[in-house]
Design an enzyme around this catalytic site. Structure first.
Site, PDB file in Angstrom:
ATOM      1  N   ARG A 233      -2.805 -65.639  -7.617  1.00  0.00           N
ATOM      2  CA  ARG A 233      -3.461 -65.242  -8.868  1.00  0.00           C
ATOM      3  C   ARG A 233      -2.511 -65.425 -10.048  1.00  0.00           C
ATOM      4  NH1 ARG A 233      -5.859 -59.342  -7.555  1.00  0.00           N
ATOM      5  NH2 ARG A 233      -5.066 -59.002  -9.657  1.00  0.00           N
TER       6      ARG A 233
ATOM      7  N   ARG B 105       0.922 -62.450  -2.192  1.00  0.00           N
ATOM      8  CA  ARG B 105      -0.532 -62.292  -2.083  1.00  0.00           C
ATOM      9  C   ARG B 105      -1.220 -63.625  -2.346  1.00  0.00           C
ATOM     10  NH1 ARG B 105      -3.690 -57.582  -5.122  1.00  0.00           N
ATOM     11  NH2 ARG B 105      -2.569 -58.303  -6.968  1.00  0.00           N
TER      12      ARG B 105
HETATM   13  P1  ADP Z   1      -4.153 -53.966  -4.658  1.00  0.00           P
HETATM   14  O1  ADP Z   1      -5.645 -54.065  -4.430  1.00  0.00           O
HETATM   15  O2  ADP Z   1      -3.656 -52.548  -4.664  1.00  0.00           O
HETATM   16  O3  ADP Z   1      -3.689 -54.733  -5.865  1.00  0.00           O
HETATM   17  P2  ADP Z   1      -3.975 -55.643  -2.235  1.00  0.00           P
HETATM   18  O4  ADP Z   1      -4.865 -54.906  -1.285  1.00  0.00           O
HETATM   19  O5  ADP Z   1      -4.502 -56.913  -2.807  1.00  0.00           O
HETATM   20  O6  ADP Z   1      -3.449 -54.649  -3.413  1.00  0.00           O
HETATM   21  O7  ADP Z   1      -2.579 -55.911  -1.491  1.00  0.00           O
HETATM   22  C1  ADP Z   1      -1.507 -56.604  -2.143  1.00  0.00           C
HETATM   23  C2  ADP Z   1      -0.849 -57.580  -1.161  1.00  0.00           C
HETATM   24  O8  ADP Z   1      -0.151 -56.840  -0.155  1.00  0.00           O
HETATM   25  C3  ADP Z   1      -1.843 -58.475  -0.418  1.00  0.00           C
HETATM   26  O9  ADP Z   1      -1.259 -59.735  -0.246  1.00  0.00           O
HETATM   27  C4  ADP Z   1      -2.069 -57.758   0.922  1.00  0.00           C
HETATM   28  O10 ADP Z   1      -2.404 -58.669   1.950  1.00  0.00           O
HETATM   29  C5  ADP Z   1      -0.694 -57.107   1.154  1.00  0.00           C
HETATM   30  N1  ADP Z   1      -0.799 -55.803   1.819  1.00  0.00           N
HETATM   31  C6  ADP Z   1      -1.769 -54.856   1.692  1.00  0.00           C
HETATM   32  N2  ADP Z   1      -1.495 -53.768   2.453  1.00  0.00           N
HETATM   33  C7  ADP Z   1      -0.302 -54.026   3.061  1.00  0.00           C
HETATM   34  C8  ADP Z   1       0.550 -53.290   3.971  1.00  0.00           C
HETATM   35  N3  ADP Z   1       0.219 -52.058   4.381  1.00  0.00           N
HETATM   36  N4  ADP Z   1       1.705 -53.873   4.366  1.00  0.00           N
HETATM   37  C9  ADP Z   1       2.050 -55.115   3.920  1.00  0.00           C
HETATM   38  N5  ADP Z   1       1.308 -55.841   3.074  1.00  0.00           N
HETATM   39  C10 ADP Z   1       0.146 -55.327   2.644  1.00  0.00           C
HETATM   40  P1  AMP Z   2      -6.928 -55.737 -10.103  1.00  0.00           P
HETATM   41  O1  AMP Z   2      -7.640 -56.822  -9.388  1.00  0.00           O
HETATM   42  O2  AMP Z   2      -7.503 -54.366  -9.840  1.00  0.00           O
HETATM   43  O3  AMP Z   2      -5.429 -55.772  -9.883  1.00  0.00           O
HETATM   44  O4  AMP Z   2      -7.172 -55.987 -11.664  1.00  0.00           O
HETATM   45  C1  AMP Z   2      -6.705 -57.170 -12.308  1.00  0.00           C
HETATM   46  C2  AMP Z   2      -6.689 -56.957 -13.823  1.00  0.00           C
HETATM   47  O5  AMP Z   2      -8.017 -56.711 -14.297  1.00  0.00           O
HETATM   48  C3  AMP Z   2      -5.860 -55.773 -14.336  1.00  0.00           C
HETATM   49  O6  AMP Z   2      -4.475 -56.078 -14.447  1.00  0.00           O
HETATM   50  C4  AMP Z   2      -6.540 -55.518 -15.675  1.00  0.00           C
HETATM   51  O7  AMP Z   2      -6.128 -56.459 -16.662  1.00  0.00           O
HETATM   52  C5  AMP Z   2      -8.004 -55.783 -15.371  1.00  0.00           C
HETATM   53  N1  AMP Z   2      -8.699 -54.543 -14.931  1.00  0.00           N
HETATM   54  C6  AMP Z   2      -9.236 -54.297 -13.708  1.00  0.00           C
HETATM   55  N2  AMP Z   2      -9.777 -53.066 -13.668  1.00  0.00           N
HETATM   56  C7  AMP Z   2      -9.562 -52.518 -14.883  1.00  0.00           C
HETATM   57  C8  AMP Z   2      -9.865 -51.243 -15.469  1.00  0.00           C
HETATM   58  N3  AMP Z   2     -10.491 -50.281 -14.767  1.00  0.00           N
HETATM   59  N4  AMP Z   2      -9.476 -51.029 -16.752  1.00  0.00           N
HETATM   60  C9  AMP Z   2      -8.846 -51.968 -17.468  1.00  0.00           C
HETATM   61  N5  AMP Z   2      -8.521 -53.177 -16.983  1.00  0.00           N
HETATM   62  C10 AMP Z   2      -8.875 -53.453 -15.702  1.00  0.00           C
END
Ligand code: ADP
Ligand code: AMP
Length: 214
Positions: A160, A127
């Site tokens: 990240r 990602r």
């Molecule tokens: P989340 O919000 O659940 O943490 P993301 O939407 O950021 O996840 O997706 C995580 C990673 O996987 C990103 O790099 C995204 O581009 C990729 N990704 C998202 N959906 C798919 C999919 N259906 N197949 C392959 N890769 C995906």
């Molecule tokens: P995300 O972008 O949703 O993967 O969130 C990144 C990080 O932010 C998580 O791993 C948590 O440390 C914090 N975080 C985001 N949303 C929440 C939530 N609803 N409750 C607690 N921590 C959160």
């Protein structure tokens, strides 16, 4: 239309939430994005949240709940919203229910994007996030046209801090312990829907639009 996205970190919640927001005209509210914006702007909330985020832990409920409930008061939330990354614990879900029922409202859909743990590390190590506009890409599954540069705004892409493999494993553990129980919680409320998150992102979205309607 009030929607909650559920699923492991890296399951594709943000990717799908952005597509839902664009198609159905509701705002995408990501608590992770809100915390990252606070970190970038050097706020007190950002400094507190960062301590937990960098370890792969959840930010304490009391720092999250009011933030989200206040966000609902913005005019763009009138026709609903898609919540991405909130709620993440049972107390957060209960606080959300309480705030909604006080105004005679409730969640319409909780959509669980299902991806097995073994796919998650690959998803998250690939990602890339844009430092400018926050757009999300994947080096293999959703690459940018120019390597390392955002397609939308041209800014640099970064991995990240919390997407490093050792933190990802911790985040997965936290997900199973604290967030997965929400699936049962929303099943009991009769709003739970499941989609296969392992297929192409456009096919995941097609499954979601089947649930939400064209
Ligand atoms: P989340 O919000 O659940 O943490 P993301 O939407 O950021 O996840 O997706 C995580 C990673 O996987 C990103 O790099 C995204 O581009 C990729 N990704 C998202 N959906 C798919 C999919 N259906 N197949 C392959 N890769 C995906
Ligand atoms: P995300 O972008 O949703 O993967 O969130 C990144 C990080 O932010 C998580 O791993 C948590 O440390 C914090 N975080 C985001 N949303 C929440 C939530 N609803 N409750 C607690 N921590 C959160």
């Amino acid at each position: 239309m009030k929607i909650i996205m559920l699923g492991a970190p890296g399951a594709g919640k943000g990717t799908q939430a952005k597509m839902i927001a664009a198609k159905y005209g509701v705002p995408h509210i990501s608590t992770g994005d809100i915390f990252r914006a606070n970190i970038k702007n050097g706020t007190e909330l950002g400094a507190k949240a960062k301590e937990y985020m960098d370890k792969g832990l959840l930010v304490p409920d009391e720092l999250v709940v009011d933030l989200v409930i206040d966000r609902f008061k913005e005019p763009d939330c009138q026709n609903g919203y898609v919540l991405d990354g909130f709620p993440r614990t049972i107390p957060q879900a209960e606080a959300l229910d309480k705030a909604l029922s006080a105004i005679g409202e409730s969640i319409d859909y909780a959509i669980n994007v299902e991806v097995p743990d073994e796919n998650i590390v690959r998803r998250m190590s690939g990602r890339r996030a844009c430092v400018g506009c926050g757009a999300t890409y994947h080096i293999v599954y959703n690459p940018t046209k120019v390597e390392g540069k955002c397609d939308t705004c041209g800014a640099d892409l970064i991995l990240r801090d919390d997407d490093k493999p050792e933190t990802v494993l911790n985040r997965l553990k936290v997900y199973h312990e604290q967030t997965q129980p929400l699936i049962n919680y929303y099943e009991k409320k009769g709003v739970m829907k499941e989609v296969d998150g392992t297929v192409d992102m456009n096919d995941v979205f097609a499954a979601i639009t089947k649930i939400l309607g064209e």
